[in-house]
Design an enzyme around this catalytic site. Structure first.
Site, PDB file in Angstrom:
ATOM      1  N   GLY A 327      56.532  12.258  -4.895  1.00  0.00           N
ATOM      2  CA  GLY A 327      55.715  12.861  -3.839  1.00  0.00           C
ATOM      3  C   GLY A 327      54.904  11.821  -3.082  1.00  0.00           C
ATOM      4  CB  SER A 328      51.656  12.174  -1.395  1.00  0.00           C
ATOM      5  OG  SER A 328      52.070  13.353  -0.751  1.00  0.00           O
TER       6      SER A 328
END
Lengths: 627, 389
Positions: A327-328
């Protein structure tokens, strides 16, 4: 008279001839004996002498004591204790039944132990000792020793047994030992180590116990005994003492490890904390955990079933075996890639309306929040997806792959544990090899979009993320991650293993500074501000929330989604922001927002590492475990 | 006084001093080796010492008996022996599958042992009776006299002793003049037969081959000899361990009480049939050859006594008993060093056991008697004392 005499004379002379012939035959026969004696005692003397010697000498291996495993401060993670066992040499016992009946009055024997003994008895030869009972108490051992003269053929022996005093703590790092299997035997044979394992029945199966097996095992000693034809020892002819295995000093900090494990509060996940200046692993968490002591004497069926069939998979080593889209937490590295590939500068701004359109498909920010004009700094602080989506038409997937590879994404880190998985760092080549269907083998631009925000095909281990974070923290040096800090041969000083630089990553200081500054603001004013509120040190980090469930634009409601499909919560970061001494990556499975679950865990670990005196939680839990 | 002196002189002259010297040497070595073979426990050594004393006295007593008396006694002893053998068949004690002993209440008797002496004496007596009128029929009758005890002993079953008894009978016939025309082809056939057996060992020893005349355990012993390694822990164990012991002795031996094979129990039956292995291990090739030389001297002395004696009975008895002693030595040592099958033949002067020693003493006593009394019939022969040709 004369007739008789001459007859007698004839008889005598005939008899004389017979005597001579008999004498000749006797001489020939004795010659035959003499020749045979010469053959045996001169010609075959050497060989027969050797056979006589091998008849009378029994070489008994003396297994070495296995090395201990300590944490960086000398706390014991794995040790050995002496356990008393009773062995029976069948050849020296007249009646096994009578022996058991007599022995039972001295040492308690359960029906199960007797049954097992009888089974082992059938399986082994009559000269080798057969285990009757183990784990005798000191009292039982003393009681038997006093009566031992009554039981010829029964031997009281002390044997080293492995013990993991910390229980479930750091179980995945330590691994465990177990009985040598058929496969282990083959491995030992091919590495020519079989001889050194004579008399040893255990071997490292997982974790450090397996990967450092050669150091831990030590050198088997030998005692050659003179024995009678019935196998009774008469005297020791020769003895070579065993060399104990080396003790291992881990880079792990047990206190930090405990705090980190506790911070998971029973949730599933992984955490790796590294010293970015040398690659030493400070904490290595895989939750849930298991008790390695279960495996020492062979795990019982029930426990094995429970561990092996649990949905939570406590036996897998999540930080190296579990691979996830991150993810981020991937964004800082994507930002570096964009700048290094010349597609962005620290000052470039992109307009973020809350979504990005490619063709007719709309890719949204989380929660579809519009962030307006966004530069690198803001993109990380608020975690704008659109900023990264926008790179999809400027950066090819292969360029991204080539940039990310030196950070260690999708590559084995070379940590000293077995069973590490490399994961997936997507590229067109990878896709061609991963799929069979020609349609699927093609790389679609839309796929780049999700890859850029750390989703999609990305599958990295937490170990890799921690390594990449450390590279970012130390400005571009990729160390080989190591769990063992020093090897301590028995009776001498520890020999440091030393840091090993695998390669360096060429980073532009301006770009790095831009990313680092943004990561500091993430913890001050950005997504992780609540977790790091009022921290007395500066932290650089990035949260991540990994979608497992394609909502197709619908609003994500945590409680309505099946637990196993909820988002993973992740965080990467290092501290202090200037001259960092710890870099970590943490992921909690199906726990929700990165800022809500993973970041607070990171906070606890940073606190414990950077302000040990205030982390009273640690001491409390340490004394708890010690009891 | 004078009569006492004369009696003492007679007693001393009854001894064949060269033979006694050899016997003394062998007995001494035998006891020494027994001491080593029994290791720490020495009751068997004490036992054996007692047997030796009794045997020595018995030998001396028999040496005093004139051979003529022995000749007259021979048919009686033989007849008694056969009766006892028959009795064994019906009321004998059985152990290890063989019925060999007769319990007379005060003593356990092994009648087959008596036959080892009785048969040659009987045949010697018979051939003396037929002196001057011998014809081939006599040999057939002799054969029957041999066959009766032989069959009885084989049925016990005890092939080893039966063969020894038969060989004693055969030696008498040989010395009595059994034609070489008969002997040479038989000897050749025997050599050829052994050669064939060695060549076709594998087929012969296959489990499905039935040897008809021999028991399975006898077949086993022969097959084990042919290839002891086939059954190293079973039938071959004795031979393998004894050859290892002998071979490990080397030239000089491992030293008295120092043989590991002997002292650590690896030699089976090390106080009885396999005691030569103990000796050879501890005294080496030099010791073994010296021992063989002593035995050879004993046999040569026996043959010399036979050759010098005057009557047919003396010649035949002395000659055949000497050769029986030779057979004992040869078969025992041959079996220990792995060139003959394992048969229960003790080594004279060495193997533990009273019966064997007493039989030996009787045989030696007869030899001495023959030696001492050879001048008596020669007086009527107008010969002058000791100067025999």
């Amino acid at each position: 008279m004369f007739d008789f005499k001459s007859a007698n004379e004839r008889e005598r002379s005939r008899f004389g001839l017979r005597v001579w012939v008999a004498g000749l035959v006797v001489l020939l026969a004795f010659g035959l004996l003499g020749w045979r004696l010469w053959v045996l005692q001169v010609q075959q003397h050497q060989g027969l002498l050797q056979r006589a010697d091998s008849n009378r000498t029994a070489v008994v291996p003396i297994p070495p004591r296995r090395g201990e495993i300590l944490d960086r401060n000398g706390e014991v993670l794995a040790r050995n204790y002496l356990s008393y066992t009773l062995d029976v040499v069948p050849a020296q016992v007249d009646s096994i039944d009578k022996l058991l009946a007599d022995l039972e009055r001295v040492v308690p024997l359960s029906d199960r132990q007797k049954r097992q003994f009888e089974r082992r008895l059938r399986e082994s030869g009559s000269f080798a000792p057969v285990l009757l009972r183990n784990d005798l108490s000191d009292t039982e051992a003393a009681y038997f020793a006093a009566q031992a003269f009554r039981f010829p053929g029964v031997e009281l022996k002390a044997r080293w047994v492995r013990q993991y005093p910390q229980g479930q703590t750091a179980a995945h790092v330590l691994g465990y030992i177990g009985r040598i299997s058929e496969r282990d035997l083959q491995d030992l044979e091919s590495s020519n180590e079989l001889g050194n394992y004579r008399g040893t029945d255990i071997i490292g199966k997982k974790g450090i116990e397996k990967s450092w097996e050669p150091e831990l095992h030590g050198q088997t000693g030998i005692e050659s005994l003179e024995v009678t034809a019935r196998g009774k020892p008469v005297q020791t002819l020769h003895r070579i003492d065993p060399t104990p295995g080396h003790d291992l000093v881990l880079s792990l900090d047990l206190r930090l490890q405990r705090i980190a494990e506790k911070a998971f509060e029973g949730q599933r996940g992984a955490l790796v904390a590294i010293d970015p200046n040398n690659g030493e692993i400070l904490a290595f968490v895989s939750q849930p955990s298991f008790d390695p002591n279960l495996f020492v004497d062979g795990i019982d069926h029930e426990s094995w079933k429970q561990l092996n069939e649990s949905e939570d998979k406590p036996l897998i080593t999540r930080p190296v075996y579990g691979t996830y889209p991150i993810g981020s937490t991937y964004k800082p590295f994507v930002a570096l890639a964009a700048m290094a590939l010349g597609k962005r500068t620290p000052e470039t701004t992109i307009y973020d309306p809350g979504y990005y359109e490619m063709g007719k498909t709309r890719f949204r920010n989380a929660g579809s929040v519009p962030y307006g004009r966004v530069d690198v700094h803001k993109s990380l602080v608020v975690s704008s997806d659109t900023y990264y989506y926008s790179l999809a038409e400027e950066i090819t997937i292969d360029a991204l792959h080539n940039y990310m590879k030196p950070f260690g994404f999708g590559q084995k880190t070379g940590i000293d544990l077995v069973g590490e998985r490399s994961g997936i760092l997507p590229s067109t080549d990878w896709k061609k090899s991963a799929f069979r269907d020609p349609e699927q083998q093609r790389w679609y631009p839309g796929e780049t979009v999700s890859v850029l925000i750390g989703q999609g095909y990305n599958a990295f281990s937490l170990m890799q993320l921690a390594q990449a974070t450390a590279v970012l923290a130390n400005g571009g040096t990729y160390y080989r991650p190591s769990l063992v800090r020093a090897v301590k041969p028995s009776g001498s000083a520890p020999e440091p293993v030393g840091a090993q630089v695998m390669h360096t990553v060429d980073l532009d200081p301006n770009n790095v500074a831009a990313v680092r500054n943004a990561l500091v603001d993430v913890t001050k004013v950005g997504t992780a501000r609540r977790a790091f509120a009022s921290a007395p040190y500066e932290v650089a980090g990035k949260t991540g929330t990994i979608q497992l469930f394609n909502l197709k634009g619908a609003k994500y409601k945590r409680d309505e989604v099946d637990e196993r499909l909820r988002d993973h919560s992740a965080f990467m970061g290092y501290a202090p922001a200037k001259n960092p001494t710890i870099a970590l990556a943490v992921l909690v499975e199906n726990a929700g927002w990165g800022s809500e679950v993973a970041a607070p865990i990171a906070r606890k670990v940073f606190d414990a590492w950077l302000m040990p005196e205030t982390a009273e939680v640690a001491t409390a839990s340490a004394s708890e475990t010690a009891q | 006084m004078i009569s006492l002196f004369n009696w003492l002189l007679r007693v001393l002259r009854a001894i064949d001093w060269p033979l006694l010297l050899i016997v003394a040497c062998l007995s001494g070595i035998g006891l020494l080796v027994m001491q080593s073979a029994v290791g720490g426990t020495d009751w068997r050594f004490a036992d054996q010492s007692r047997y030796f004393t009794v045997a020595l006295v018995l030998m001396w007593v028999i040496a005093l008996v004139p051979p003529q008396w022995l000749a007259k006694l021979a048919p009686l002893v033989y007849g008694a022996g056969v009766l006892l053998l028959v009795a064994v068949m019906f009321v004998g004690d059985t152990s290890k599958g063989a019925t060999r002993w007769l319990d007379l209440g005060f003593v356990r008797l092994q009648p087959s042992e008596i036959m080892k002496i009785a048969l040659p004496l009987l045949l010697a007596w018979y051939f003396q009776q037929r002196e001057g009128k011998r014809n081939p029929l006599d040999y057939l009758i002799a054969l029957v006299l041999v066959a009766v005890p032989f069959v009885l002993i084989v049925r016990q079953p005890d092939l080893g002793t039966a063969l020894l008894v038969a060989s004693a009978g055969f030696f008498v016939m040989y010395f009595a003049g059994l034609s070489f025309k008969l002997l040479v082809p038989v000897a050749l056939a025997a050599v050829l037969g052994i050669g064939l057996v060695l060549t076709y060992e594998d087929t012969l020893c296959a489990p499905q081959t039935d040897w008809v005349v021999l028991h399975d355990y006898q077949k086993g012993r022969v097959c084990t000899l042919l290839d002891p390694t086939k059954d190293p822990l079973g039938k071959g164990f004795h031979t393998i361990q004894s050859t290892i012991a002998v071979g490990s002795g080397g030239l000089y031996g491992r030293g008295y009480m120092e043989g590991t094979q002997a002292q650590l129990d690896f030699i089976p039956e090390r106080t009885t049939d396999f005691i030569f292995a103990v000796f050879a291990e501890e005294f080496g090739l030099y010791g073994s050859v010296a021992l063989l030389f002593l035995f050879l001297l004993m046999i040569v002395r026996g043959l010399v006594i036979a050759a010098r004696s005057e009557t047919t009975f003396c010649r035949l008895a002395a000659g055949s008993l000497t050769l029986v002693l030779f057979v004992y030595v040869f078969v025992n040592i041959g079996m220990v060093i792995g060139i003959l099958p394992v048969v229960g033949v003790p080594l004279p002067f060495f193997s533990y056991g009273g019966t064997a020693l007493l039989t030996l003493a009787i045989a030696l006593g007869i030899l001495m008697s023959v030696s001492a009394h050879r001048s008596l019939p020669s007086a009527s022969n107008a010969r002058t004392g000791l100067g025999n040709p």
